[in-house]
Motif scaffolding. Structure first.
Motif, PDB file in Angstrom:
ATOM      1  N   LEU A   1       0.827  -1.205   0.000  1.00  0.00           N
ATOM      2  CA  LEU A   1       0.000   0.000   0.000  1.00  0.00           C
ATOM      3  C   LEU A   1       0.864   1.258   0.000  1.00  0.00           C
ATOM      4  O   LEU A   1       2.028   1.233   0.406  1.00  0.00           O
ATOM      5  CB  LEU A   1      -0.909   0.007   1.240  1.00  0.00           C
ATOM      6  N   GLY A   2       0.275   2.371  -0.445  1.00  0.00           N
ATOM      7  CA  GLY A   2       0.939   3.657  -0.339  1.00  0.00           C
ATOM      8  C   GLY A   2       0.835   4.205   1.064  1.00  0.00           C
ATOM      9  O   GLY A   2       0.091   3.677   1.904  1.00  0.00           O
ATOM     10  N   PRO A   3       1.553   5.292   1.346  1.00  0.00           N
ATOM     11  CA  PRO A   3       1.543   5.838   2.709  1.00  0.00           C
ATOM     12  C   PRO A   3       0.149   6.212   3.204  1.00  0.00           C
ATOM     13  O   PRO A   3      -0.182   5.990   4.367  1.00  0.00           O
ATOM     14  CB  PRO A   3       2.452   7.072   2.593  1.00  0.00           C
ATOM     15  N   ILE A   4      -0.683   6.809   2.335  1.00  0.00           N
ATOM     16  CA  ILE A   4      -2.021   7.236   2.772  1.00  0.00           C
ATOM     17  C   ILE A   4      -2.886   6.022   3.099  1.00  0.00           C
ATOM     18  O   ILE A   4      -3.557   5.966   4.131  1.00  0.00           O
ATOM     19  CB  ILE A   4      -2.686   8.102   1.684  1.00  0.00           C
ATOM     20  N   ALA A   5      -2.882   5.027   2.205  1.00  0.00           N
ATOM     21  CA  ALA A   5      -3.675   3.822   2.449  1.00  0.00           C
ATOM     22  C   ALA A   5      -3.163   3.080   3.680  1.00  0.00           C
ATOM     23  O   ALA A   5      -3.949   2.529   4.459  1.00  0.00           O
ATOM     24  CB  ALA A   5      -3.639   2.907   1.230  1.00  0.00           C
ATOM     25  N   ALA A   6      -1.843   3.060   3.875  1.00  0.00           N
ATOM     26  CA  ALA A   6      -1.282   2.404   5.065  1.00  0.00           C
ATOM     27  C   ALA A   6      -1.727   3.115   6.330  1.00  0.00           C
ATOM     28  O   ALA A   6      -2.027   2.478   7.344  1.00  0.00           O
ATOM     29  CB  ALA A   6       0.245   2.390   4.975  1.00  0.00           C
ATOM     30  N   GLY A   7      -1.791   4.442   6.279  1.00  0.00           N
ATOM     31  CA  GLY A   7      -2.277   5.183   7.433  1.00  0.00           C
ATOM     32  C   GLY A   7      -3.736   4.894   7.732  1.00  0.00           C
ATOM     33  O   GLY A   7      -4.139   4.859   8.894  1.00  0.00           O
ATOM     34  N   PHE A   8      -4.527   4.641   6.686  1.00  0.00           N
ATOM     35  CA  PHE A   8      -5.937   4.324   6.907  1.00  0.00           C
ATOM     36  C   PHE A   8      -6.092   2.986   7.623  1.00  0.00           C
ATOM     37  O   PHE A   8      -6.960   2.838   8.491  1.00  0.00           O
ATOM     38  CB  PHE A   8      -6.681   4.278   5.572  1.00  0.00           C
ATOM     39  N   VAL A   9      -5.253   2.006   7.290  1.00  0.00           N
ATOM     40  CA  VAL A   9      -5.322   0.704   7.962  1.00  0.00           C
ATOM     41  C   VAL A   9      -5.139   0.873   9.465  1.00  0.00           C
ATOM     42  O   VAL A   9      -5.814   0.217  10.265  1.00  0.00           O
ATOM     43  CB  VAL A   9      -4.255  -0.259   7.388  1.00  0.00           C
ATOM     44  N   LEU A  10      -4.246   1.773   9.844  1.00  0.00           N
ATOM     45  CA  LEU A  10      -4.024   2.028  11.270  1.00  0.00           C
ATOM     46  C   LEU A  10      -5.140   2.867  11.875  1.00  0.00           C
ATOM     47  O   LEU A  10      -5.583   2.611  12.993  1.00  0.00           O
ATOM     48  CB  LEU A  10      -2.684   2.745  11.461  1.00  0.00           C
ATOM     49  N   SER A  11      -5.624   3.855  11.129  1.00  0.00           N
ATOM     50  CA  SER A  11      -6.531   4.849  11.713  1.00  0.00           C
ATOM     51  C   SER A  11      -7.915   4.297  12.031  1.00  0.00           C
ATOM     52  O   SER A  11      -8.676   4.954  12.758  1.00  0.00           O
ATOM     53  CB  SER A  11      -6.673   6.052  10.774  1.00  0.00           C
ATOM     54  N   VAL A  12      -8.269   3.121  11.517  1.00  0.00           N
ATOM     55  CA  VAL A  12      -9.625   2.622  11.785  1.00  0.00           C
ATOM     56  C   VAL A  12      -9.860   2.364  13.271  1.00  0.00           C
ATOM     57  O   VAL A  12     -11.018   2.397  13.728  1.00  0.00           O
ATOM     58  CB  VAL A  12      -9.916   1.333  10.973  1.00  0.00           C
ATOM     59  N   TRP A  13      -8.786   2.135  14.029  1.00  0.00           N
ATOM     60  CA  TRP A  13      -9.017   1.887  15.462  1.00  0.00           C
ATOM     61  C   TRP A  13      -9.426   3.169  16.183  1.00  0.00           C
ATOM     62  O   TRP A  13      -9.967   3.126  17.283  1.00  0.00           O
ATOM     63  CB  TRP A  13      -7.831   1.214  16.108  1.00  0.00           C
ATOM     64  N   THR A  14      -9.191   4.332  15.550  1.00  0.00           N
ATOM     65  CA  THR A  14      -9.638   5.583  16.152  1.00  0.00           C
ATOM     66  C   THR A  14     -11.151   5.759  16.028  1.00  0.00           C
ATOM     67  O   THR A  14     -11.713   6.689  16.626  1.00  0.00           O
ATOM     68  CB  THR A  14      -8.930   6.784  15.496  1.00  0.00           C
ATOM     69  N   LEU A  15     -11.811   4.913  15.253  1.00  0.00           N
ATOM     70  CA  LEU A  15     -13.265   4.946  15.158  1.00  0.00           C
ATOM     71  C   LEU A  15     -13.901   4.139  16.289  1.00  0.00           C
ATOM     72  O   LEU A  15     -14.864   4.577  16.919  1.00  0.00           O
ATOM     73  CB  LEU A  15     -13.721   4.396  13.802  1.00  0.00           C
ATOM     74  N   SER A  16     -13.348   2.965  16.539  1.00  0.00           N
ATOM     75  CA  SER A  16     -13.959   2.067  17.525  1.00  0.00           C
ATOM     76  C   SER A  16     -13.534   2.383  18.956  1.00  0.00           C
ATOM     77  O   SER A  16     -14.292   2.107  19.898  1.00  0.00           O
ATOM     78  CB  SER A  16     -13.611   0.614  17.188  1.00  0.00           C
ATOM     79  N   TRP A  17     -12.342   2.935  19.162  1.00  0.00           N
ATOM     80  CA  TRP A  17     -11.851   3.198  20.524  1.00  0.00           C
ATOM     81  C   TRP A  17     -12.763   4.173  21.274  1.00  0.00           C
ATOM     82  O   TRP A  17     -13.265   3.844  22.369  1.00  0.00           O
ATOM     83  CB  TRP A  17     -10.412   3.706  20.463  1.00  0.00           C
ATOM     84  N   PRO A  18     -13.009   5.400  20.764  1.00  0.00           N
ATOM     85  CA  PRO A  18     -13.870   6.307  21.534  1.00  0.00           C
ATOM     86  C   PRO A  18     -15.306   5.815  21.650  1.00  0.00           C
ATOM     87  O   PRO A  18     -15.975   6.072  22.670  1.00  0.00           O
ATOM     88  CB  PRO A  18     -13.794   7.628  20.750  1.00  0.00           C
ATOM     89  N   LEU A  19     -15.804   5.109  20.645  1.00  0.00           N
ATOM     90  CA  LEU A  19     -17.165   4.579  20.730  1.00  0.00           C
ATOM     91  C   LEU A  19     -17.265   3.536  21.834  1.00  0.00           C
ATOM     92  O   LEU A  19     -18.195   3.550  22.651  1.00  0.00           O
ATOM     93  CB  LEU A  19     -17.575   3.978  19.386  1.00  0.00           C
ATOM     94  N   SER A  20     -16.301   2.636  21.884  1.00  0.00           N
ATOM     95  CA  SER A  20     -16.275   1.622  22.933  1.00  0.00           C
ATOM     96  C   SER A  20     -16.105   2.253  24.301  1.00  0.00           C
ATOM     97  O   SER A  20     -16.737   1.843  25.285  1.00  0.00           O
ATOM     98  CB  SER A  20     -15.147   0.632  22.658  1.00  0.00           C
TER      99      SER A  20
END
Length: 503
Positions: free
Chosen positions: A311-330
């Motif tokens: 993956l490119g840098p932006i797509a690689a960052g998205f793979v990591l950033s998805v946990w920022t969606l579930s962490w505050p919700l949880s």
């Protein structure tokens, strides 16, 4: 949820922070937290422009290390000061210092000056992180604290996604100095809201407080030396080299000095009760393990996504950033769990689930699809939200006003220290695996350079990176397992919660 203790007198418990507009104060806290959260991510994308302008490529990593060291070692100092003098003056002083550091960074003329000014920023950043979390507990009674903590978690999540993008835009279309100047209007608004709307209640007159400046200096020196050894060991010099040996030896001497000074101090910066109380000690150790395990995804997953998944840098960052969606919700929903089964049991469910998820990562197919690690990160964020927030809310609820700043700072200090230790430990593990796979001719820096070259990631290198990251995730799972055992064996089954009239 917790074993209830009656509210203690005002001198010990302290009333909640007063305000004529609590919403305005909450907005100020979120803006202050955004300053600290953005600073952790916004600088990284502007490094090429900074190095191109100022030079100093060989030492640019100290832009991050210097800031981290200052924040970490100042957390316990600010925690004690906020318990002694109140949250408002400490937060104001920290905000002013952070903005002064930001202004100085924008005027830096070489890399050495920029690093020094980043340290000044970090000295203020320590007050922002610790005091904001403490004030959040002061403002709300126990039953409402998950709301403000969820908001602060959302700030961190948003900053993790927006920081790199904003830094890249400012560096590309304006100037890298704007990544520091942008802190000034944000900080000014937060400072104005705090000064105008936060009114801490008057406390009973007490003798003039005795500040343990000797202890503060000793803690700063000890933390700085040991964290420098951890940050630079295996990077700037070998672990068994004279610099590492000298720093670690000096650190041990300073630890002894801190213990001696703090035992004699009338009002120690790091009081002994922080470690004598089972609840606080268990949460400190568990959050230290949390900092340790977080290194695996935040540091190594982007490299895995680029080298192994292509993956490119932006797509690689998205793979990591998805946990920022579930962490505050949880985190926001965790209150419905810990009100039924208690703080400790909720956190154990969260960290136990995180252990399983981390162990699952090495079993992902090679090379696999991007959605597979992204799904694991989504699940991991949910598990860690269920782990962290109940512990923070729970431990803050076991102490009165006069001890809450020190308690909160000790938790954050242990988490930051865990992250620093994890970066050094897992970096050594990853480099060792790469060297073994590549015949002694590979490390993380070589992988990073290869990713910048067209077709640089050969099949051999891709498999070596996959093996290295799998080993790191296994180590992170072990850290999660340690946190689970700490809660099981050290933490009380029910936290000794202090109930206030609002509760």
């Amino acid at each position: 949820m917790g074993r209830t203790r009656p509210a203690v007198p005002d001198a010990a418990q302290g009333p909640a922070a007063g305000t004529d507009k609590r919403g305005a104060v909450v907005a100020a806290l979120m803006l202050s937290m955004a300053l600290a959260a953005l600073d952790a991510t916004i600088v990284s994308t502007a490094v090429p422009q900074i190095v191109g302008d100022l030079g100093g490529f060989s030492v640019f990593s100290w832009l991050f290390s210097g800031y981290l060291l200052a924040v970490t070692v100042m957390l316990p100092v600010y925690g004690k000061l906020s318990d002694t003098f109140g949250r408002k003056p400490v937060l104001i002083a920290g905000s002013v210092l952070f903005m002064v550091g930001s202004l100085l960074c924008a005027t830096a003329w070489n890399m050495a000056a920029l690093i020094a000014f980043r340290v000044v920023q970090g000295l203020g950043g320590g007050a922002l992180q610790g005091t904001v979390q403490t004030l959040a507990a002061d403002l709300y009674p126990l039953k409402e604290r998950p709301k403000i903590q969820a908001k602060l978690s959302t700030v961190w999540a948003t900053s993790a996604v927006a920081g790199p993008a904003l830094g890249g835009v400012l560096a590309a279309y304006a100037d890298w100095r704007w990544i520091f100047l942008i802190n000034l209007p944000i900080g000014a608004v937060a400072l104005w809201l705090i000064v105008r709307h936060l009114h801490e209640p008057r406390r009973e007159p007490v003798p003039r407080p005795r500040v343990d400046w000797a202890g503060a200096l000793a803690v700063f020196a000890c933390g700085g030396v040991l964290l420098t050894a951890l940050v630079q060991g295996g990077v700037a010099w070998g672990w068994l080299s004279p610099p590492s040996t000298a720093l670690l030896g000096t650190g041990v001497v300073l630890i002894v000095a801190v213990v001696v000074i703090e035992r004699r101090a009338a009002e120690p910066i790091i009081p002994g009760w922080v470690w004598r109380r089972r609840t606080i000690a268990a949460v400190n150790l568990a959050c230290g393990a949390l900092g340790l395990l977080m290194v695996a995804p935040t540091v190594f997953l982007p490299t895995y996504a680029q080298a192994v998944l292509g993956l490119g840098p932006i797509a690689a960052g998205f793979v990591l950033s998805v946990w920022t969606l579930s962490w505050p919700l949880s985190a926001a929903l965790s209150q419905h769990v810990y009100r039924r089964i208690g703080f400790r049991n909720t956190a154990m469910i969260g960290i136990g689930t995180a252990t399983v998820i981390l162990l699952a990562f090495p079993f992902l197919p090679y090379p696999g699809e991007p959605w597979q690690p992204a799904l694991l990160m989504l699940l991991l964020g949910g598990a860690l939200g269920l782990f962290q927030l109940p512990l923070l809310v729970g431990v803050q609820s076991t102490v009165g006003w006069a001890e809450r700043g020190t308690t909160t700072a000790s938790v954050l200090f242990c988490r930051q220290t865990g992250q620093t230790l994890g970066a050094a430990l897992f970096g050594a593990v990853a480099n060792g695996v790469l060297a073994a796979r590549l015949g002694g001719a590979g490390d993380l820096d070589a992988v990073t350079r290869a990713l910048d070259e067209p077709g640089g990631a050969s099949e051999e290198l891709r498999r070596a990176v996959a093996a290295a990251v799998h080993s790191v995730y296994f180590g992170a799972a072990c850290a999660a397992g340690i946190a689970f055992l700490v809660l099981l064996l050290v933490a009380p089954r029910r936290f000794p919660v202090i109930k206030t009239p609002e509760d």
